[in-house]
Scaffold this motif. Structure first.
Motif, short mmCIF file in Angstrom:
data_model
loop_
_atom_site.label_atom_id
_atom_site.label_comp_id
_atom_site.label_asym_id
_atom_site.label_seq_id
_atom_site.Cartn_x
_atom_site.Cartn_y
_atom_site.Cartn_z
N UNK A 1 18.59 2.48 43.52
CA UNK A 1 17.45 1.61 43.26
C UNK A 1 16.59 1.49 44.52
N UNK A 2 15.31 1.22 44.32
CA UNK A 2 14.41 1.01 45.44
C UNK A 2 13.52 -0.20 45.16
N UNK A 3 12.94 -0.73 46.22
CA UNK A 3 11.98 -1.82 46.10
C UNK A 3 12.52 -3.02 45.38
N UNK A 4 11.72 -3.57 44.48
CA UNK A 4 12.08 -4.78 43.76
C UNK A 4 13.29 -4.55 42.85
N UNK A 5 13.45 -3.32 42.37
CA UNK A 5 14.59 -3.02 41.49
C UNK A 5 15.90 -3.10 42.27
#
Length: 141
Positions: A37-41
């Protein structure tokens, strides 16, 4: 001379066990801490993992407290004292966890203006909570 040899052997074995434990934790952390996962996820994934881990810890606390109550070979007064000490230690541990993980935020502040700081704080909380669960399991009568 004999005692020194035993102590050195004990120290070497202890260090080896600790290093293997840290290696296992590092390997497990790749799966545990939402690597895909990256960022807000990633943040959302980590937050869910923290919730799950904290719920597991609460169940473990309840289990230990329940085992203390049902331990018949210890006098009632000592069982009550044991429960009280466990609750106090949990409160102290919670404070330790919060302060320790807040410091992760400062570490990340210089790198990219704080980007990743909140995720690192959550990862710290997950890691310390997993360690606490192991400690709680070792306290069961």
């Amino acid at each position: 001379m004999y005692k020194a040899g035993i102590m050195n052997s004990f120290l070497i074995i202890t260090l080896l066990i600790l290093s293997l434990t840290k290696a296992n934790i590092a390997l497990a952390s790749n799966e545990l801490y939402c690597p895909n996962e990256t960022g807000i996820f990633r943040h959302e994934c980590l937050s869910k993992k923290l919730e799950t881990t904290e719920a597991l810890m609460e169940k473990e606390i309840d289990s230990v407290l329940g085992n203390i109550i049902s331990t018949s070979h210890i006098p009632v007064q000592k069982r009550a004292q044991w429960q009280s000490e466990l609750i106090k230690s949990q409160e102290m541990w919670s404070s330790y966890k919060d302060k320790t993980c807040e410091m992760k935020h400062y570490k990340w502040w210089g790198a990219a203006g704080g980007s990743g700081a909140s995720n690192e704080t959550i990862i710290c909380r997950i890691s310390l909570t997993l360690n606490r669960i192991d400690t709680l399991r070792s306290l069961k009568p």
